[in-house]
Design an enzyme around this catalytic site. Structure first.
Site, short mmCIF file in Angstrom:
data_model
loop_
_atom_site.label_atom_id
_atom_site.label_comp_id
_atom_site.label_asym_id
_atom_site.label_seq_id
_atom_site.Cartn_x
_atom_site.Cartn_y
_atom_site.Cartn_z
N LYS A 97 -54.16 56.17 -18.16
CA LYS A 97 -53.09 55.24 -17.47
C LYS A 97 -52.46 54.55 -18.65
CE LYS A 97 -53.20 52.33 -13.47
NZ LYS A 97 -52.84 53.01 -12.17
N THR A 120 -55.39 48.61 -13.34
CA THR A 120 -55.25 47.72 -12.23
C THR A 120 -56.54 47.75 -11.20
OG1 THR A 120 -52.77 48.39 -12.10
CG2 THR A 120 -53.66 47.12 -10.06
N GLU A 128 -49.56 64.20 -7.72
CA GLU A 128 -49.91 63.01 -7.09
C GLU A 128 -48.59 62.17 -6.56
OE1 GLU A 128 -51.57 61.25 -10.74
OE2 GLU A 128 -49.58 60.77 -11.50
#
Lengths: 275, 275
Positions: A139, A27, A172
Site C-alpha cells: 500500500k 488505514t 480491484e
C-alpha cells in the site's frame, strides 16, 4: 496529528513522500478506542518497508503513537503514513534514511447499513491500474491511478468503481478488493502484478478456506465478471459490500453466508483488538 | 522555498501531493538568473494540470515566484511542485481544489564535462515502468518506479539506468529520455503509454526534423537497442549525454552532429531565456 511522535500537522516540503510518493500508508478502523486488526496492518506495513528498503519503525512505539492519537475517541479512522523522509540525490534514496511517521485520526465515515445489507451499485472505470510487480500488493503512496478513476463519476448512488489493468484483467475497486461467486467457488484477482493486498481480503481468504470453500486467486477478465453468480467487495472500513448492480448488470446479493459476513464485520471493526 | 508565494519550507500533512502523489513537478536549469526553456516547461505543467483536472496557476505569478526564489543566484536548479492541495473524500478530489505551489532552488549539480564529451555508462534496470496511458507523458508525482530503479545500483561509474515497460519495450532512463541512431534515422520511444515527455526531448525532435533527419517515435524493444549504431540520453539539466557503454555493450559516441549538441546545450542551459 503526530509526526515522528510530536504534535504538529506539517511536514518538510523536501520529504520524499511528497517529492516522489516514496512511502507507504495504512488505514485502520478504530473501535472502542483500539485499532482493529493491528497485527495484520503492521505486517503489511513492515512488508512494504522491506520491499521499498525503508527502515521499519518500532512497532511498539508506533502502536503507542496510535493510542495517543486516538485518545478518548471510541470509533474513528486511523491513518498511518510512513515515508523515506528527506534527502538523497534525485531518485536515489539517501544511504541513511530518516523515515517520517505520520499518525492521524479522522471521524468514522458511517457508511449506510443499506450498503452492507442490500448491496451497492458499482461501475467499471476507464482509468487503468498499471502493472508493476515491484510494487504490487503493498500500500504505497503512488495513488494517482485511483484518483483518476475516482474522478470519473460524482453520482453518489455509485459507491465504487472497478479497475482493470492494461491487459483488461479486473484487479480491484478504487478502494476495495473484489470477490466473485463462481458456482461453489469464490474467485478473487491475483495481485502479484498490481493492486493492494487488502487486510480484510487476507482475513476473508483465510476464513473461507477454513470453512472449506474452494477459493481461487487467479487472473479474471471482464467476461468472468458478467458470468459470475454474485460479486462482493471488501476493505477495512466497510467490511463486506455485496454488489447489487455493476454497469447495469444486476447480481444476487444473498450468496455469502450471513454468519461469515457478521464474523468479518466483527473482526474488521466490531471491536478493537490487536489480533 | 516559496509555498503559495510565502516563504516557508513545510506543507500540510493532509496535502494530496503527499497522501496520493496527486500533483505535478518541473525541474528547470537556471542560468544568468533566469529559468531556461520556461515556456516549454510551463506548457507541460499546464498540460499536466488539464490531464489531472488541477486548476493551473497564473503563469505570470509563477514566473515571478521563480525569479524571487532564484534571487541573486546565477546558476541553479529550479524545482516547481504543484499539488491538488488538501481535501476531498479519500481518492475523490475536492470539488473546489486549492492547489499548492512549491518553488525551490538548489545548487547546480555540475555534471562532469566528460559525460557530455566521452559518453556515459548505463545499465538496464530490473524495475519496470508501468503502462498507464492516462498518466503517460506528464511529469506527475508518482515516481516510485524510478526510485525502485535507482535503488538497484550505487556504482558511481554508472550514470543512468534504462527502464522497460511490462511488455519489454524500452521507455526511458530513470531521469532521461532515450534516442537511438538507426542508420540515417534517429528513433526514440513512443511515450503514449508510459514515460515522461522531456522538454529537451521535445526540443531535439523539433531541431532534428528541421535539419532533415528522419525521426521515428516508435515502440522499441531491447533487440533494437543492441543493434543501434549509437545511443544518447537527454534531460533539462544534462542536455545530451552519449551512451558509451550499456550493460557491457560499447557504442560509438561521435554520431551526433557537434553543432546540434552545442545548440541544444546552449538553449537548455547555456543562457537563461523565457523561450
Amino acid at each position: 496529528v503526530l509526526i515522528n511522535g510530536e504534535s504538529g500537522d506539517t511536514i518538510s516540503a523536501f520529504d520524499r513522500g511528497l517529492q516522489y510518493g516514496d512511502g507507504l500508508f495504512e488505514t485502520l478502523a478504530v473501535t472502542a478506542g483500539r485499532p482493529c486488526l493491528w497485527q495484520r496492518h503492521w505486517n503489511r506495513l513492515q512488508h512494504g518497508c522491506e520491499r521499498l528498503g525503508i527502515p521499519a519503525p518500532d512497532p511498539h512505539r508506533l502502536y503507542q503513537e496510535a493510542l495517543r492519537e486516538i485518545g478518548e475517541q471510541d470509533r474513528a479512522v486511523l491513518k498511518i503514513i510512513l515515508t523515506r523522509g528527506a534527502g538523497g540525490r534525485g531518485y536515489a534514496p539517501p544511504l541513511d534514511p530518516q523515515p517520517l511517521r505520520i499518525v492521524t485520526c479522522s471521524p468514522w465515515p458511517d457508511y449506510p447499513e443499506k450498503a452492507a445489507n442490500e448491496g451497492i451499485v458499482a461501475r467499471i472505470c476507464a482509468a487503468r491500474i498499471p502493472r508493476d510487480p515491484t510494487l504490487a500488493g503493498i500500500k504505497h503512496l503512488n495513488r494517482l491511478p485511483q484518483v483518476m478513476a475516482r474522478r470519473e463519476w460524482d453520482d453518489p448512488a455509485v459507491a465504487e468503481g472497478l479497475m482493470l489493468d492494461s491487459e483488461d484483467r479486473v484487479i480491484e475497486g478504487t478502494m476495495t478488493n473484489l470477490f466473485l461467486f463462481k458456482g461453489a467457488e469464490i474467485w478473487t484477482p491475483d495481485l502479484s502484478r498490481s493492486g493492494v493486498a487488502g487486510i480484510v481480503r487476507g482475513l476473508l481468504l483465510e476464513r473461507l478456506r477454513e470453512r472449506g470453500t474452494v477459493v481461487r486467486v487467479t487472473d479474471i477478465d471482464q467476461a468472468e465478471l458478467w458470468q459470475a453468480d454474485g460479486l462482493f467487495l471488501s476493505n477495512s472500513l466497510i467490511g463486506i459490500w455485496p454488489v447489487r448492480e455493476l454497469a447495469g448488470h444486476r447480481f444476487r446479493v444473498d450468496l455469502l453466508d450471513p454468519s461469515l459476513v457478521q464474523e468479518i464485520r466483527e473482526r474488521a471493526f466490531g471491536h478493537g483488538t490487536s489480533e
